[in-house]
Design an enzyme around this catalytic site. Structure first.
Site, PDB file in Angstrom:
ATOM      1  N   GLU A  87      10.322   2.497  -2.102  1.00  0.00           N
ATOM      2  CA  GLU A  87       8.900   2.682  -1.774  1.00  0.00           C
ATOM      3  C   GLU A  87       8.866   3.104  -0.314  1.00  0.00           C
ATOM      4  O   GLU A  87       9.111   2.307   0.590  1.00  0.00           O
ATOM      5  CB  GLU A  87       8.134   1.393  -2.041  1.00  0.00           C
ATOM      6  CG  GLU A  87       6.644   1.628  -2.123  1.00  0.00           C
ATOM      7  CD  GLU A  87       5.919   1.050  -0.940  1.00  0.00           C
ATOM      8  OE1 GLU A  87       5.574   1.849  -0.040  1.00  0.00           O
ATOM      9  OE2 GLU A  87       5.716  -0.167  -0.905  1.00  0.00           O
ATOM     10  N   CYS A 123       1.451   1.097   4.185  1.00  0.00           N
ATOM     11  CA  CYS A 123       1.964   2.384   3.709  1.00  0.00           C
ATOM     12  C   CYS A 123       0.941   3.140   2.861  1.00  0.00           C
ATOM     13  O   CYS A 123       1.122   4.326   2.611  1.00  0.00           O
ATOM     14  CB  CYS A 123       3.279   2.206   2.964  1.00  0.00           C
ATOM     15  SG  CYS A 123       3.309   0.752   1.962  1.00  0.00           S
ATOM     16  N   GLU A 174       2.707  10.467   9.230  1.00  0.00           N
ATOM     17  CA  GLU A 174       1.900   9.264   9.044  1.00  0.00           C
ATOM     18  C   GLU A 174       1.745   8.593  10.406  1.00  0.00           C
ATOM     19  O   GLU A 174       2.748   8.205  11.020  1.00  0.00           O
ATOM     20  CB  GLU A 174       2.639   8.352   8.058  1.00  0.00           C
ATOM     21  CG  GLU A 174       1.826   7.237   7.507  1.00  0.00           C
ATOM     22  CD  GLU A 174       2.626   6.394   6.517  1.00  0.00           C
ATOM     23  OE1 GLU A 174       3.869   6.399   6.561  1.00  0.00           O
ATOM     24  OE2 GLU A 174       1.989   5.720   5.696  1.00  0.00           O
ATOM     25  N   LYS A 212      17.056  -8.900   2.613  1.00  0.00           N
ATOM     26  CA  LYS A 212      17.225  -8.670   4.048  1.00  0.00           C
ATOM     27  C   LYS A 212      15.865  -8.266   4.605  1.00  0.00           C
ATOM     28  O   LYS A 212      15.415  -7.144   4.407  1.00  0.00           O
ATOM     29  CB  LYS A 212      18.241  -7.556   4.325  1.00  0.00           C
ATOM     30  CG  LYS A 212      18.623  -7.505   5.804  1.00  0.00           C
ATOM     31  CD  LYS A 212      18.936  -6.139   6.337  1.00  0.00           C
ATOM     32  CE  LYS A 212      17.753  -5.305   6.651  1.00  0.00           C
ATOM     33  NZ  LYS A 212      16.823  -5.829   7.683  1.00  0.00           N
TER      34      LYS A 212
HETATM   35  P1  ADP Z   1       9.940   0.944   9.804  1.00  0.00           P
HETATM   36  O1  ADP Z   1      10.006   2.252  10.511  1.00  0.00           O
HETATM   37  O2  ADP Z   1       8.644   0.673   9.149  1.00  0.00           O
HETATM   38  O3  ADP Z   1      10.455  -0.226  10.592  1.00  0.00           O
HETATM   39  P2  ADP Z   1      12.448   1.105   8.444  1.00  0.00           P
HETATM   40  O4  ADP Z   1      12.770   1.957   7.278  1.00  0.00           O
HETATM   41  O5  ADP Z   1      13.125   1.407   9.735  1.00  0.00           O
HETATM   42  O6  ADP Z   1      10.870   1.143   8.554  1.00  0.00           O
HETATM   43  O7  ADP Z   1      12.715  -0.417   8.118  1.00  0.00           O
HETATM   44  C1  ADP Z   1      12.480  -1.010   6.864  1.00  0.00           C
HETATM   45  C2  ADP Z   1      13.625  -1.948   6.552  1.00  0.00           C
HETATM   46  O8  ADP Z   1      14.832  -1.190   6.531  1.00  0.00           O
HETATM   47  C3  ADP Z   1      13.843  -3.074   7.561  1.00  0.00           C
HETATM   48  O9  ADP Z   1      14.253  -4.234   6.865  1.00  0.00           O
HETATM   49  C4  ADP Z   1      14.970  -2.541   8.409  1.00  0.00           C
HETATM   50  O10 ADP Z   1      15.743  -3.564   9.007  1.00  0.00           O
HETATM   51  C5  ADP Z   1      15.803  -1.811   7.375  1.00  0.00           C
HETATM   52  N1  ADP Z   1      16.681  -0.779   7.922  1.00  0.00           N
HETATM   53  C6  ADP Z   1      16.452   0.061   8.953  1.00  0.00           C
HETATM   54  N2  ADP Z   1      17.507   0.880   9.143  1.00  0.00           N
HETATM   55  C7  ADP Z   1      18.434   0.560   8.216  1.00  0.00           C
HETATM   56  C8  ADP Z   1      19.736   1.054   7.872  1.00  0.00           C
HETATM   57  N3  ADP Z   1      20.314   2.058   8.534  1.00  0.00           N
HETATM   58  N4  ADP Z   1      20.378   0.474   6.839  1.00  0.00           N
HETATM   59  C9  ADP Z   1      19.795  -0.529   6.156  1.00  0.00           C
HETATM   60  N5  ADP Z   1      18.589  -1.025   6.411  1.00  0.00           N
HETATM   61  C10 ADP Z   1      17.904  -0.507   7.427  1.00  0.00           C
END
Ligand code: ADP
Length: 488
Positions: free
Chosen positions: A253, A287, A389, A174
């Site tokens: 990570e 990161c 960060e 995903k």
């Molecule tokens: P960033 O702040 O760098 O966008 P995120 O952790 O929000 O980092 O996003 C990293 C990945 O996690 C993306 O693929 C995002 O769609 C997914 N993501 C964000 N929120 C959720 C959630 N509640 N459940 C599953 N996946 C999520």
């Protein structure tokens, strides 16, 4: 690769979405690039089912075939490199020169995983008794799920998928909603390579949609055995909790807050060079980008003066990320820009001094997300730019007076992904390297990421290692067989 792929790749074919549409926007121009109709929980579940079925095929595929699949994927990435890099730049805003580097980096994960799989071996430890053999078999862990971020739209898929396939697992990915098009372009490469090599077409899937819905369906599927996630600590915790009831293996990570320590005995020109690499790659949005610059008080001014000269030169190369000459494009989205602006404003309000930058750059005909490379001196650990960060092109510098103080400052954050140390004193280098509580150390090196090294953090930066032979281990389970041999 011709027109953009906007359908999901599920069960070995491209299928239309069935949930809410998502518009992918070019962060440099605000132009819509494509509309993807998202996947529902039902479609994500179909992907998980296909993943489970494919993993049974992968298990019995010969090592030779798996290695061929993985090597051919590297070749496929390279031969489509020009288009992949252009697409990556269009949806992430990454300067085209860096996007080409990412394509290479992604291909290298497949090559490295193939090489690791070729030499992977079980064990036959010496038995304590004559009538028993102790066999240790290496087996693929099965159906896996990967959730990837927008800052390396291709390389983060490669880091997870390459060892998964090489080890004999299957994987549903995903990707981040900001950058799904590169993932789907890669799915076309996968489809073609799998068809040509006779590997399971469904051993890799891509589904895009509302993150909690899609991730929930994938993780809750009874066949899922592992989740590999790269993203924020906050989301990592949510996902780890979802994995806990069924004890699904996790590799997480997560965020970092990298210290970049420059000792008085460092080669300052070299340290500046490495600082530029570490801080400004993808506008500070990786990161492992240095976040806090810890400078020996006696050389702080000199280091910052030399860094400032480089930063002023870098500021002349802000602009259209598709141009060869561009070194800095836009930040990924408005939230990223707002965070950078808030961190700089907070630091200045609390007494930090702005040496250069500190504001948005207008680029005629482009979006408002371009931000000048910035240096703040006289920061302290209470400021947002030091305790969080920033994920942007901001150097936040503070000084220290002893090695012990530098180590305390460096480790005084809940994160433990990457840390950097610049010194020419071999004893000090080793002492500091051993004292830093981080999973990745750049020792006189501002760009430590490479496919053959185990990459991963400590503390709030997550758990598990990816890359190299350890990457393959993370998709492998050991089975111990006790074999009794009847004496004649
Ligand atoms: P960033 O702040 O760098 O966008 P995120 O952790 O929000 O980092 O996003 C990293 C990945 O996690 C993306 O693929 C995002 O769609 C997914 N993501 C964000 N929120 C959720 C959630 N509640 N459940 C599953 N996946 C999520």
């Amino acid at each position: 690769m011709h027109e953009l792929e906007t359908r999901h790749y599920v069960a070995g074919e491209f299928v239309a979405g069935d949930a809410t549409p998502l518009v992918v926007v070019n962060p440099a121009t605000d132009a819509p690039l494509a509309t993807i109709v998202g996947a529902s929980a039902a479609l994500a579940t179909r992907a998980a089912e296909a993943n489970a079925a494919a993993t049974r095929e992968m298990r019995v595929l010969s090592t030779l075939k798996r290695v061929e699949l993985v090597r051919r994927l590297a070749a496929g990435i390279r031969s489509n490199g020009v288009q992949l890099a252009a697409l990556l730049t269009s949806e992430s805003g990454k300067p085209i020169v860096e996007s080409r580097g990412e394509v290479e980096y992604a291909a290298s994960f497949f090559e490295n995983a193939a090489a690791a799989a070729e030499v992977a071996a079980g064990e036959l430890p010496a038995s304590r008794v004559a009538d028993r053999r102790v066999l240790v078999l290496r087996e693929p862990i099965g159906a896996t799920v990967a959730i990837t971020p927008w800052n390396f739209p291709l390389a983060m898929i490669a880091r997870k998928l390459a060892p998964a396939l090489a080890a004999g697992c299957s994987q549903v990915v995903k990707p981040a909603e900001e950058t799904p098009l590169t993932a789907l372009a890669f799915a076309r490469i996968y489809e073609q390579v799998a068809r040509e090599t006779g590997a399971p077409m469904a051993a890799f899937s891509v589904v895009i949609g509302d993150p909690p819905t899609v991730a929930g369906a994938l993780i809750s599927h009874p066949s899922t055995r592992k989740l590999s996630f790269t993203g924020s600590t906050e989301v990592g915790r949510i996902l780890a909790a979802q994995c806990a009831p069924r004890l699904i293996k996790t590799a997480l990570e997560l965020g970092g807050n990298a210290p970049f320590i420059v000792f008085a005995d460092a080669d300052l020109d070299r340290a500046v060079e490495q600082a530029m690499l570490s801080k400004f790659r993808f506008m500070g949005q990786t990161c492992i980008c240095a976040n806090r610059f810890l400078l020996a008080a006696s050389i702080a001014d000199e280091f910052l003066a030399r860094l400032e000269a480089r930063v002023r030169a870098l500021a002349t190369a802000i602009g259209d990320p598709t141009l060869e000459s561009t070194r800095m494009g836009p930040l990924i989205n408005d939230a990223a820009l707002a965070k950078v602006e808030a961190h700089v404003a907070d630091a200045i309000a609390r007494g930090a001094r702005l040496r250069v930058g500190g504001k948005r750059r207008e680029v005629a005909g482009f979006s408002r997300r371009f931000y000048e490379p910035t240096i703040l001196s006289h920061t302290d650990p209470s400021m947002l730019c030091a305790c969080e960060e920033t994920f942007g092109p901001v150097v936040a510098a503070m000084t220290f007076h002893s090695e012990a103080e530098a180590i305390v400052l460096a480790n005084a954050v809940p994160y433990g992904l990457a840390g950097y140390v610049m010194t020419q004193d071999a004893d000090r280098l080793l002492r500091v390297v051993e004292s830093l509580d981080f999973g990745v150390i750049g020792a006189n090196d501002g760009a430590p990421s490479t496919a053959e090294a185990p990459f991963g953090g400590r503390k709030d930066s997550g758990l598990g290692k990816e890359g190299g032979t350890h990457g393959l281990d993370a998709y492998t389970d050991l089975k111990y067989v006790s074999l009794r041999v009847r004496p004649q």
